[in-house]
Design an enzyme around this catalytic site. Structure first.
Site, short mmCIF file in Angstrom:
data_model
loop_
_atom_site.label_atom_id
_atom_site.label_comp_id
_atom_site.label_asym_id
_atom_site.label_seq_id
_atom_site.Cartn_x
_atom_site.Cartn_y
_atom_site.Cartn_z
N SER A 9 0.84 -1.20 0.00
CA SER A 9 0.00 0.00 0.00
C SER A 9 0.88 1.25 0.00
CB SER A 9 -0.91 -0.01 1.23
OG SER A 9 -0.15 -0.27 2.40
N GLU A 11 1.09 5.47 1.22
CA GLU A 11 0.55 6.54 2.07
C GLU A 11 0.74 7.89 1.37
OE1 GLU A 11 1.14 6.21 6.28
OE2 GLU A 11 1.74 8.31 6.38
N THR A 42 -3.06 10.78 5.37
CA THR A 42 -2.82 11.23 6.74
C THR A 42 -3.82 12.33 7.15
OG1 THR A 42 -1.17 12.87 6.12
CG2 THR A 42 -0.37 10.65 6.62
N ASP A 102 -0.35 13.58 17.17
CA ASP A 102 0.44 14.53 17.97
C ASP A 102 -0.18 15.88 17.77
OD1 ASP A 102 2.49 12.77 18.92
OD2 ASP A 102 3.24 12.69 16.87
N TYR A 140 5.62 0.51 16.82
CA TYR A 140 6.93 1.17 16.91
C TYR A 140 8.03 0.15 17.25
CZ TYR A 140 3.87 5.13 16.88
OH TYR A 140 2.90 6.02 16.49
N PHE A 211 12.59 14.64 10.25
CA PHE A 211 11.45 13.76 10.56
C PHE A 211 11.84 12.76 11.64
CE2 PHE A 211 9.28 13.69 6.10
CZ PHE A 211 8.74 14.93 6.37
N HIS A 261 4.14 -1.10 3.58
CA HIS A 261 3.35 0.13 3.44
C HIS A 261 4.35 1.24 3.14
CE1 HIS A 261 0.04 2.94 4.27
NE2 HIS A 261 0.87 3.65 5.02
#
Ligand code: FAD
Length: 286
Positions: A9, A11, A42, A102, A140, A211, A261
């Site tokens: 997939s 994003e 997102t 966040d 994570y 990032f 992903h």
């Protein structure tokens, strides 16, 4: 496993301007040529970019492409989340990525909103909509930056699974061993859902470093040093980054990862190059 076929997939993030949306449309067409399982989009926590997410989703749906909106709950009320779920159900969306999110700086955690953690969102979605949505949650392998420790983080991940998550997508990483160790630890706790590695192509070192500092993803020292040494040589960074990420993907798939992903960053070229060189389904169309 409730997902026997490997899942591949992409994003996307939602552009903020009509011009951005037009560019995204062209990137989507290129990426969709290989037939990914779905595109996820997102969402800005606190609802800051909600309408942009809706616009990108509408674009995917108008093209007849399977879309999975991310939904970040922090700073939102139950009423707001319920309205979004209603909208997505009415649009025929069947998959969501359920997150805490966040809060943008300035919006204090705990000062507003009905949700504290993603497991509460997963429970709420199940309570409101039963099994309508397939729910992906975040994982994570290198431990979430706000977690007390790795065991607590794993226990918290398990809460999301117990609340009804169907699968997980990881934060990106460049150390395959961290992923396999995490998957083993999950198996040791009886967690059986597929855990899809999130793959971040390397195309721009300073952006990646920024990032990674923000989200707690580790750039191994050897990789950081090699990339730093390339300075502004974008072509060299892209070529080297491609080889590194390609080898990571190969190791992950050979080691049994249930798919990949790709964090496309709305750029078709780097992810399609990986797709091609990995020989994933649809690569022959590139
Ligand atoms: P949680 O699972 O709630 O975990 C957050 C922290 O709280 C962790 O440290 C965890 O250990 C701890 N914790 C969890 N539950 C409990 C509990 N019950 N009690 C005590 N502690 C707990 N952000 C966005 O804003 N928009 C996006 O679209 C977006 N997409 C993402 C997609 C993926 C695949 C990933 C990996 C991340 C994405 N993020 C996004 C970033 C994500 O929102 C942040 O990493 C955020 O800090 C945590 O979200 P979460 O859903 O993992 O939170």
């Amino acid at each position: 496993m409730n997902h026997p076929q490997p899942s591949f997939s992409f994003e996307l993030f939602p552009p903020k301007t009509p011009e951005g949306l037009t560019k995204l449309s062209a990137s989507i067409d290129r990426m969709n040529a290989v037939g990914p399982e779905y595109f996820s989009v997102t969402y800005g926590a606190g609802g800051s970019t909600r309408d942009c997410t809706f616009a990108a989703l509408d674009l995917l749906l108008a093209k007849g492409i399977a879309a999975a909106p991310h939904l970040a709950c922090i700073g939102s009320s139950r009423t707001e989340v319920r309205a979004i779920l209603d909208r997505y159900r009415a649009q025929g969306i069947r998959r969501l990525v359920a997150l805490r999110g966040d809060l943008p700086s300035g919006m204090g955690l705990g000062t507003s909103g009905d949700f504290r953690y993603a497991n509460e969102l997963v429970s709420f979605i199940r309570q409101e909509t039963g099994d309508h949505f397939r729910l992906e949650v975040a994982a994570y392998p290198e431990v979430h930056p706000q977690a007390g420790n790795a065991d607590q983080d794993l226990a918290n991940f398990q809460r999301k699974v117990a609340a009804g998550a169907n699968a997980a997508i990881t934060q990106y990483f460049y150390n395959a061993d961290a992923y396999f160790a995490f998957v083993d630890r999950c198996a040791g706790r009886g967690i059986k859902i597929p855990i899809l590695p999130g793959i971040m192509p390397i195309t721009n070192f300073s952006q990646l470093a920024r990032f990674s500092d923000a989200c707690g993803a580790e750039i191994p020292r050897w990789l950081r040093k090699r990339l730093e040494a390339m300075g502004d040589d974008i072509e060299a960074i892209r070529a080297f980054g491609h080889e590194v990420v390609l080898n990571l993907c190969l190791r992950l798939l050979e080691g049994g990862a249930p798919g990949l992903h790709f964090y496309s960053m709305n750029q078709a070229e780097p992810v399609l190059r990986l797709w091609h060189d990995l020989g994933l389904p649809g690569a022959e169309r590139l």
